[in-house]
Write a protein that holds these residues in place. Structure first.
Motif, PDB file in Angstrom:
ATOM      1  N   VAL A  72       4.957   1.653  18.104  1.00  0.00           N
ATOM      2  CA  VAL A  72       3.674   2.245  17.729  1.00  0.00           C
ATOM      3  C   VAL A  72       3.529   2.234  16.217  1.00  0.00           C
ATOM      4  O   VAL A  72       4.467   2.571  15.482  1.00  0.00           O
ATOM      5  N   VAL A  73       2.349   1.847  15.754  1.00  0.00           N
ATOM      6  CA  VAL A  73       2.043   1.804  14.326  1.00  0.00           C
ATOM      7  C   VAL A  73       0.770   2.605  14.079  1.00  0.00           C
ATOM      8  O   VAL A  73      -0.185   2.531  14.858  1.00  0.00           O
ATOM      9  N   VAL A  74       0.744   3.361  12.996  1.00  0.00           N
ATOM     10  CA  VAL A  74      -0.465   4.073  12.584  1.00  0.00           C
ATOM     11  C   VAL A  74      -0.924   3.517  11.249  1.00  0.00           C
ATOM     12  O   VAL A  74      -0.105   3.173  10.375  1.00  0.00           O
ATOM     13  N   THR A  75      -2.230   3.335  11.088  1.00  0.00           N
ATOM     14  CA  THR A  75      -2.816   2.808   9.855  1.00  0.00           C
ATOM     15  C   THR A  75      -4.050   3.622   9.510  1.00  0.00           C
ATOM     16  O   THR A  75      -4.511   4.464  10.283  1.00  0.00           O
ATOM     17  N   ASN A  76      -4.612   3.346   8.348  1.00  0.00           N
ATOM     18  CA  ASN A  76      -5.957   3.831   8.063  1.00  0.00           C
ATOM     19  C   ASN A  76      -6.945   3.062   8.940  1.00  0.00           C
ATOM     20  O   ASN A  76      -6.607   2.019   9.513  1.00  0.00           O
ATOM     21  N   ALA A  77      -8.167   3.533   9.020  1.00  0.00           N
ATOM     22  CA  ALA A  77      -9.153   2.915   9.910  1.00  0.00           C
ATOM     23  C   ALA A  77      -9.460   1.474   9.550  1.00  0.00           C
ATOM     24  O   ALA A  77      -9.906   0.697  10.404  1.00  0.00           O
ATOM     25  N   ASP A  78      -9.215   1.086   8.298  1.00  0.00           N
ATOM     26  CA  ASP A  78      -9.462  -0.298   7.885  1.00  0.00           C
ATOM     27  C   ASP A  78      -8.215  -1.168   8.015  1.00  0.00           C
ATOM     28  O   ASP A  78      -8.196  -2.304   7.554  1.00  0.00           O
ATOM     29  N   GLY A  79      -7.148  -0.634   8.622  1.00  0.00           N
ATOM     30  CA  GLY A  79      -5.917  -1.388   8.820  1.00  0.00           C
ATOM     31  C   GLY A  79      -4.930  -1.283   7.677  1.00  0.00           C
ATOM     32  O   GLY A  79      -3.829  -1.842   7.758  1.00  0.00           O
ATOM     33  N   SER A  80      -5.266  -0.573   6.631  1.00  0.00           N
ATOM     34  CA  SER A  80      -4.384  -0.462   5.474  1.00  0.00           C
ATOM     35  C   SER A  80      -3.291   0.588   5.701  1.00  0.00           C
ATOM     36  O   SER A  80      -3.395   1.434   6.584  1.00  0.00           O
ATOM     37  N   SER A  81      -2.259   0.508   4.887  1.00  0.00           N
ATOM     38  CA  SER A  81      -1.139   1.465   4.868  1.00  0.00           C
ATOM     39  C   SER A  81      -0.479   1.637   6.244  1.00  0.00           C
ATOM     40  O   SER A  81      -0.333   2.751   6.745  1.00  0.00           O
ATOM     41  N   PRO A  82      -0.044   0.545   6.878  1.00  0.00           N
ATOM     42  CA  PRO A  82       0.596   0.665   8.190  1.00  0.00           C
ATOM     43  C   PRO A  82       1.971   1.326   8.093  1.00  0.00           C
ATOM     44  O   PRO A  82       2.719   1.074   7.139  1.00  0.00           O
ATOM     45  N   GLU A  83       2.288   2.142   9.073  1.00  0.00           N
ATOM     46  CA  GLU A  83       3.588   2.792   9.150  1.00  0.00           C
ATOM     47  C   GLU A  83       4.022   2.872  10.610  1.00  0.00           C
ATOM     48  O   GLU A  83       3.214   3.148  11.500  1.00  0.00           O
ATOM     49  N   PHE A  84       5.310   2.638  10.849  1.00  0.00           N
ATOM     50  CA  PHE A  84       5.856   2.828  12.190  1.00  0.00           C
ATOM     51  C   PHE A  84       5.852   4.312  12.550  1.00  0.00           C
ATOM     52  O   PHE A  84       6.024   5.179  11.692  1.00  0.00           O
ATOM     53  N   VAL A  85       5.671   4.580  13.841  1.00  0.00           N
ATOM     54  CA  VAL A  85       5.891   5.915  14.386  1.00  0.00           C
ATOM     55  C   VAL A  85       7.211   5.872  15.149  1.00  0.00           C
ATOM     56  O   VAL A  85       7.312   5.215  16.188  1.00  0.00           O
ATOM     57  N   LEU A  86       8.233   6.508  14.619  1.00  0.00           N
ATOM     58  CA  LEU A  86       9.564   6.537  15.231  1.00  0.00           C
ATOM     59  C   LEU A  86      10.050   5.121  15.565  1.00  0.00           C
ATOM     60  O   LEU A  86      10.257   4.782  16.738  1.00  0.00           O
ATOM     61  N   PRO A  87      10.267   4.278  14.572  1.00  0.00           N
ATOM     62  CA  PRO A  87      10.626   2.875  14.816  1.00  0.00           C
ATOM     63  C   PRO A  87      11.956   2.682  15.533  1.00  0.00           C
ATOM     64  O   PRO A  87      12.156   1.646  16.158  1.00  0.00           O
TER      65      PRO A  87
END
Length: 378
Positions: A165-180
């Motif tokens: 699972v990945v969370v980003t800003n609404a424009d796809g920027s600043s992606p980060e894993f959620v519990l990678p």
């Protein structure tokens, strides 16, 4: 809601008469709308589980918009490989969807009229940006869902063997894993304020987990209950609603307390496009905008139809009495209507029905399968 005026209601003094006439078109412009995907394929649709994924008939997808009265049907994304899973930003400006038109599945967005289409999840870019979180090589991204405030988006990335699972800003920027480091997880939803994520997946036997985006310590919401699917928050963010393998609807508080079964005997989990669609697609319940009721699909007399139940499990009622399978039920933004799909011959088409029940209105008669649909916010 559509507003109409008759001559007797118009102001008939001075320039007021002209002013009211000018306001009428703006009132009529509020007709609610929906966005949906249309799948087409050759022959009979089939699917089956294979190692590390699902093997299915190749499909071509397109994205359409339509008004809730059936008018204004428009193709906004032309047919391409696997265009699907459309949703709309809370301000109604952007349509998010996924497509494999580039050769890999990516999350895209475009304006409501189909312009300004762009990818938000280039595999190369995601792999580079997420490198600090591990050695995960992104090959596909899918299942984009926005938070209720429209600021964050969550989706799944896949490396060919498992997903994260990945969370980003609404424009796809600043992606980060959620519990990678958790393992294969997906079916993610953001809390209404976008600060927590609930998800499921093989990593924990499809037990639900919830984590804050600022805390690496997840809460296991259903430790004693595996095989929980497609979770979603209630509008106040205090409760998570989901479906289990038995087909029934459940709820649990966001702190893991008060696990409760809300229905019994639904026998419905997956929407299928044909008898040979053996994998199917998990088809979950939908919480009403006011958080007081849940719409879901249940099998009665051998046919999946639309039902509604109160959030506490009381007052279960059947909304549709179709003779062909229904699925994909969604509340309208005002809670007065429900959209769903139901078969008309070979393909499912899009319908709308009053949430209190009544005769459904068929919105589409297309040469293909209406698969996912979502409402445009007011």
């Amino acid at each position: 809601m559509r507003t109409t005026s008759s001559p007797r209601n118009l102001v008939r003094f001075g320039y007021g008469f002209v002013i009211v006439l000018l306001l009428v078109p703006f009132a009529c412009a509020s007709e609610p709308g929906l966005v949906f995907s249309l799948k087409t394929w050759e022959g009979e649709y089939t699917s089956k589980d294979v190692p590390n994924g699902v093997e299915s008939t190749p499909v071509v997808g397109a994205i359409y918009t339509v008004n809730a009265d059936g008018s204004g049907l428009k193709k906004i994304i032309q047919p391409g490989k696997s265009a699907d899973y459309p949703t709309v930003s809370p301000d109604g400006q952007w349509v998010y969807y996924q497509s494999s038109v580039s050769g890999t599945t990516q999350v895209y967005r475009c304006k409501w009229d189909g312009t300004n289409a762009m990818s938000l999840s280039s595999p190369d870019q995601l792999t580079k940006q997420l490198k600090s979180s591990g050695s995960f090589e992104v090959k596909d991204a899918y299942g984009g869902v926005l938070s209720a405030d429209g600021r964050k988006m969550v989706f799944t990335v896949h490396d060919g063997k498992s997903g994260r699972v990945v969370v980003t800003n609404a424009d796809g920027s600043s992606p980060e894993f959620v519990l990678p480091n958790l393992g294969y997880s997906y079916m993610a939803r953001l809390s209404p304020t976008g600060d927590r994520v609930v998800f499921s997946g093989p990593a924990k036997g499809y037990r639900l987990l919830l984590t804050s985006l600022t805390d690496e310590k997840p809460i296991e919401l259903t430790p004693d209950h595996p095989e929980c699917f497609v979770p979603q928050f209630t509008p106040d963010g205090k409760t998570v609603v989901f479906v289990r393998r038995d087909g029934d609807v459940y709820r649990v508080d966001a702190d893991g307390k008060n696990f409760k079964r809300l229905t019994e005997g639904n026998r419905y989990v997956e929407f299928r496009l044909s008898p040979k669609d053996t994998h199917g697609s998990t088809d979950g319940p939908d919480v009403s905008p006011d958080g007081k009721a849940i719409a879901f699909i249940a099998i009665k007399d051998g046919i999946p139809n639309v039902f509604v139940v109160d959030i506490d499990g009381s007052n279960k009622r059947q909304v549709t009495n179709r003779k062909t399978p229904c699925g994909r039920v969604k509340w309208s933004p005002d809670g007065k209507q429900l959209s769903f799909v139901s078969f008309e011959g070979k393909y499912p088409q899009l319908f709308v029905v009053a949430s209190s029940g009544g005769e459904p209105r068929q919105l589409t008669k297309l040469d293909g399968a209406v698969y996912f649909a979502n409402w445009k916010p007011n």
